[in-house]
Design a protein around this motif. Sequence first.
Motif, PDB file in Angstrom:
ATOM      1  N   LEU A 115     -28.026  19.653 -29.297  1.00 31.34           N
ATOM      2  CA  LEU A 115     -26.965  20.842 -30.411  1.00 31.34           C
ATOM      3  C   LEU A 115     -26.355  20.818 -31.377  1.00 31.34           C
ATOM      4  N   ILE A 116     -25.848  18.952 -30.951  1.00 33.80           N
ATOM      5  CA  ILE A 116     -24.961  18.425 -32.211  1.00 33.80           C
ATOM      6  C   ILE A 116     -25.857  18.326 -33.421  1.00 33.80           C
ATOM      7  N   ASP A 117     -26.936  18.113 -33.292  1.00 36.66           N
ATOM      8  CA  ASP A 117     -28.094  17.814 -34.598  1.00 36.66           C
ATOM      9  C   ASP A 117     -28.680  19.389 -34.945  1.00 36.66           C
ATOM     10  N   SER A 118     -28.596  20.889 -34.102  1.00 35.05           N
ATOM     11  CA  SER A 118     -29.079  21.858 -34.655  1.00 35.05           C
ATOM     12  C   SER A 118     -28.237  22.531 -35.488  1.00 35.05           C
ATOM     13  N   SER A 119     -29.270  23.437 -36.019  1.00 31.05           N
ATOM     14  CA  SER A 119     -28.234  24.553 -36.997  1.00 31.05           C
ATOM     15  C   SER A 119     -27.790  25.264 -35.941  1.00 31.05           C
ATOM     16  N   TYR A 120     -26.868  25.573 -34.606  1.00 30.66           N
ATOM     17  CA  TYR A 120     -26.095  25.312 -34.164  1.00 30.66           C
ATOM     18  C   TYR A 120     -24.806  24.989 -33.650  1.00 30.66           C
ATOM     19  N   ARG A 121     -24.932  23.932 -34.294  1.00 27.47           N
ATOM     20  CA  ARG A 121     -24.293  23.078 -33.852  1.00 27.47           C
ATOM     21  C   ARG A 121     -22.603  23.675 -33.767  1.00 27.47           C
TER      22      ARG A 121
END
Length: 354
Positions: free
Chosen positions: A246-252
């Motif tokens: 999640l931290i690495d995603s575009s939805y961080r």
Amino acid sequence: METMERVLKYQAIESYMLQELSCGRFALNGRFFSEHDIARQFEVTILTARKAFARLERQGYIVRQRGRGTFVKALPEQPQRLKMIRRCIIGIVVDDGDFDNDLKLGRMITALHRTIEKAGYLSLLVGRDFKVLAEADASGVIVLDRIGEQRVRQLICTGIPAVGMYPACSGLPRLSFDFAEAAGRIVGRFARSGVRRIAMVGEGEDALAVRNLFEKEMALAAKAHGMELTIAVPPVGSVRDQFADLIDSSYRPEAVFAMNCWSLDTISGVLHEKGVQMGRDISILVNGSNALLIPGSPGYSIIDLDIGLAAENCVKLLQRLISDPRAEVPCIVSPYGPIIERGSLLPESVVSES
């Protein structure tokens, strides 16, 4: 079963204090009751209370220090049976095991003890053995822990009026908590920092229970503020991989609402690996005051139920049930306490309309 006619007042007081020592209410070397408190509680003279204290001191359980108070010197090796006294007794049921008075459970037990005694009852801490409730002729019971359906059924079979302090105490009348109001304040605080994406994160059975209580209300509050809400609370195992992705995603997320303090090792570990600093890059708010005991800078900001008010409302609920066991039990809604900010939240960048 001994009655008041066969037990002198100082003996009844001695028995009560021994029982409280044996049930885990007091820690070794910790502060004990004062003579004045016991005299008021049992409506006896200070001389009668002093006689009971002297007997415990001779047995080596307590030590009195002039100008400082009374302290616990030793604990009974075996559970003590409570000699009957003519005061109504309310039992507090917790799961067996040691507890720390500094942690939330210990503070809740302390709050219940004080509230019960302020209402004119005696309080009795009980573990797995419900027989002691019948032996003490308890007027009512407050279930503080999640004790499981089988034990709830056993408690109901005793016929003693009982209420639960947690929503998870299924099968018993219990307090309700204003999760909608709390969620509104949580999301509102995040919004005032310009946050647009929130994640509810946690691991373990307790985190799942908190998720179930808050998820709907957090979703509604986030929608009202035009925010995105993501849930990362796996049914089993660690949340580490899910949170890292999640931290690495575009939805961080720009803010995390941690379901309990036991999840913080995983959350802080992931943030450290990713070079994300709480209070600077991301807001962290924890459900549960146990996080106040975790060292570090910045400290974790928390929100938790108002323990004192919850204890008062729980005793009120039980008193209504005791006065009329057949009456419909009212719904008592207890509020959450304030958000305590300790540096882990992004600073407010939007002025509140209030």
